[in-house]
Write an enzyme that holds these catalytic residues in place. Structure first.
Site, mmCIF file in Angstrom:
data_model
loop_
_atom_site.group_PDB
_atom_site.id
_atom_site.type_symbol
_atom_site.label_atom_id
_atom_site.label_comp_id
_atom_site.label_asym_id
_atom_site.label_seq_id
_atom_site.Cartn_x
_atom_site.Cartn_y
_atom_site.Cartn_z
ATOM 1 N N CYS A 68 0.831 -1.344 -0.149
ATOM 2 C CA CYS A 68 -0.067 -0.113 0.070
ATOM 3 C C CYS A 68 0.879 1.231 -0.005
ATOM 4 O O CYS A 68 1.973 1.227 0.439
ATOM 5 C CB CYS A 68 -0.846 0.009 1.289
ATOM 6 S SG CYS A 68 -2.195 1.305 1.367
ATOM 7 N N ASP A 89 0.340 3.810 1.473
ATOM 8 C CA ASP A 89 0.104 4.435 3.073
ATOM 9 C C ASP A 89 1.585 4.650 3.510
ATOM 10 O O ASP A 89 2.567 3.764 3.381
ATOM 11 C CB ASP A 89 -0.307 3.350 3.950
ATOM 12 C CG ASP A 89 -0.851 3.964 5.206
ATOM 13 O OD1 ASP A 89 -0.018 4.499 5.988
ATOM 14 O OD2 ASP A 89 -2.005 4.036 5.699
ATOM 15 N N ARG A 135 2.998 4.661 6.434
ATOM 16 C CA ARG A 135 3.315 4.133 7.496
ATOM 17 C C ARG A 135 3.806 2.669 7.115
ATOM 18 O O ARG A 135 4.149 1.755 7.992
ATOM 19 C CB ARG A 135 2.096 3.989 8.439
ATOM 20 C CG ARG A 135 1.508 5.316 9.152
ATOM 21 C CD ARG A 135 0.139 5.119 9.655
ATOM 22 N NE ARG A 135 -0.874 4.985 8.635
ATOM 23 C CZ ARG A 135 -2.016 4.825 8.896
ATOM 24 N NH1 ARG A 135 -2.537 4.998 10.266
ATOM 25 N NH2 ARG A 135 -2.771 4.455 7.995
ATOM 26 N N HIS A 169 -2.163 -4.091 4.972
ATOM 27 C CA HIS A 169 -1.966 -3.645 6.367
ATOM 28 C C HIS A 169 -3.275 -3.380 6.966
ATOM 29 O O HIS A 169 -4.243 -3.197 6.227
ATOM 30 C CB HIS A 169 -1.064 -2.355 6.429
ATOM 31 C CG HIS A 169 -1.685 -1.235 6.079
ATOM 32 N ND1 HIS A 169 -2.280 -0.243 6.670
ATOM 33 C CD2 HIS A 169 -1.815 -0.764 4.653
ATOM 34 C CE1 HIS A 169 -2.725 0.832 5.924
ATOM 35 N NE2 HIS A 169 -2.424 0.406 4.746
ATOM 36 N N CYS A 213 -6.064 -0.116 6.942
ATOM 37 C CA CYS A 213 -6.056 0.558 5.486
ATOM 38 C C CYS A 213 -7.194 1.619 4.976
ATOM 39 O O CYS A 213 -8.293 1.106 5.059
ATOM 40 C CB CYS A 213 -5.721 -0.637 4.419
ATOM 41 S SG CYS A 213 -5.444 0.246 2.756
HETATM 42 CO CO CO Z 1 -3.571 1.058 3.141
#
Ligand code: CO
Length: 209
Positions: free
Chosen positions: A42, A44, A46, A98, A101
Site C-alpha cells: 500500500c 500508506d 506508515r 496492512h 488501511c
Molecule cells: Co493502505
C-alpha cells in the site's frame, strides 16, 4: 521559495552514515541491482517496504498503490511484475496489506472521495466475492478481515498474470506470498498464502472462495 532543504540535509547525513560503515556501498550498488524480492504494498506512509523487513537499498523491488491492488489490466503494476520476474529474476513476490488501511475502509463506506472511488471499486468487488465471510462481523473486525481478504485476492491476481504463469511453466523458482502488517505494533503476519505453482494456486484459491 520552498526547496525542502531539510530533506537534502537529511539525505547527506543518511548517505554519509552508510558510507561510514561501508565505503563501497553505493559504488557497488550502482553497478547492478539483484533483489530477490518484489514487494507489492500500500502507498500508506506508515508501511515502507524496506524498513519493515529491515533491508537496505538494492534488496527489494517495490510497487505500491492505494490498498495494494493488482488488477489484470494495470500496465504499471504488470510492467513492474514483468521486469521483476523476467529481467531481475526475483524469487519471491510479496503482496503486503496492512490493518487499518484507509483504502479498504473507504471501500466499505458510501461516501464519495472522487477519482479514487473508481480504484476502490476493486476492493468493493473483493467484499462482494466474500460477502458471506463479512456479513456478521462488527465494523472493525469487518475492516480487518477485508484487509486480509484483499491480500489473498491480490495474491491470486498476481498468480494469474501471464508473467507468473509463464515463469512457472518454464520451471522458474518463484513464490507468491500474502502478508499483512500491523501498523499498531510494527509486526508482519504471514497469511499462510504462499503459492509456488499453478496446482497450488488451484488448491488454495478454492480454499479462499
Ligand atoms: Co493502505
Amino acid at each position: 521559495m520552498n526547496t525542502l532543504k531539510h530533506l537534502f540535509d537529511r539525505n547527506v547525513i543518511w548517505a554519509e552514515s552508510i558510507t561510514k560503515n561501508n565505503p563501497e556501498f553505493f559504488s557497488a550498488l550502482s553497478k547492478q541491482q539483484l533483489p530477490e524480492y518484489l514487494w507489492i504494498g500500500c502507498s500508506d506512509s506508515r508501511v515502507p517496504a524496506n524498513q519493515i523487513v529491515d533491508l537496505p537499498p538494492g534488496e527489494v523491488f517495490v510497487h505500491r498503490n492505494i490498498a495494494n491492488v493488482v488488477t489484470h489490466t494495470d500496465l504499471n503494476c504488470l510492467s513492474v511484475i514483468q521486469f521483476a520476474v523476467e529481467i531481475l529474476k526475483v524469487k519471491h513476490i510479496i503482496v503486503c496489506g496492512h490493518y487499518g488501511c484507509s483504502g479498504v475502509k473507504a471501500s466499505l463506506e458510501d461516501r464519495e472521495y472522487g477519482l479514487v472511488d473508481n480504484w476502490l471499486r476493486h476492493i468493493k468487488d473483493v467484499a462482494r466475492f466474500n460477502a458471506n465471510k463479512l456479513r456478521d462481523l462488527a465494523p472493525e473486525e469487518k475492516n480487518n478481515r477485508l484487509c486480509e481478504l484483499n491480500v489473498l485476492e491480490q495474491v491470486v491476481n498476481v498468480c494469474n498474470t501471464s508473467i507468473v504463469k509463464n515463469a512457472w511453466e518454464n520451471d522458474s523458482e518463484l513464490s507468491v506470498h500474502g502478508w499483512i502488517y500491523n501498523i499498531e505494533n510494527g509486526i508482519l503476519k504471514d497469511l499462510d498464502m504462499c503459492i509456488t505453482s499453478m496446482d497450488e494456486l488451484k488448491e488454495k484459491s478454492t480454499w479462499i472462495e
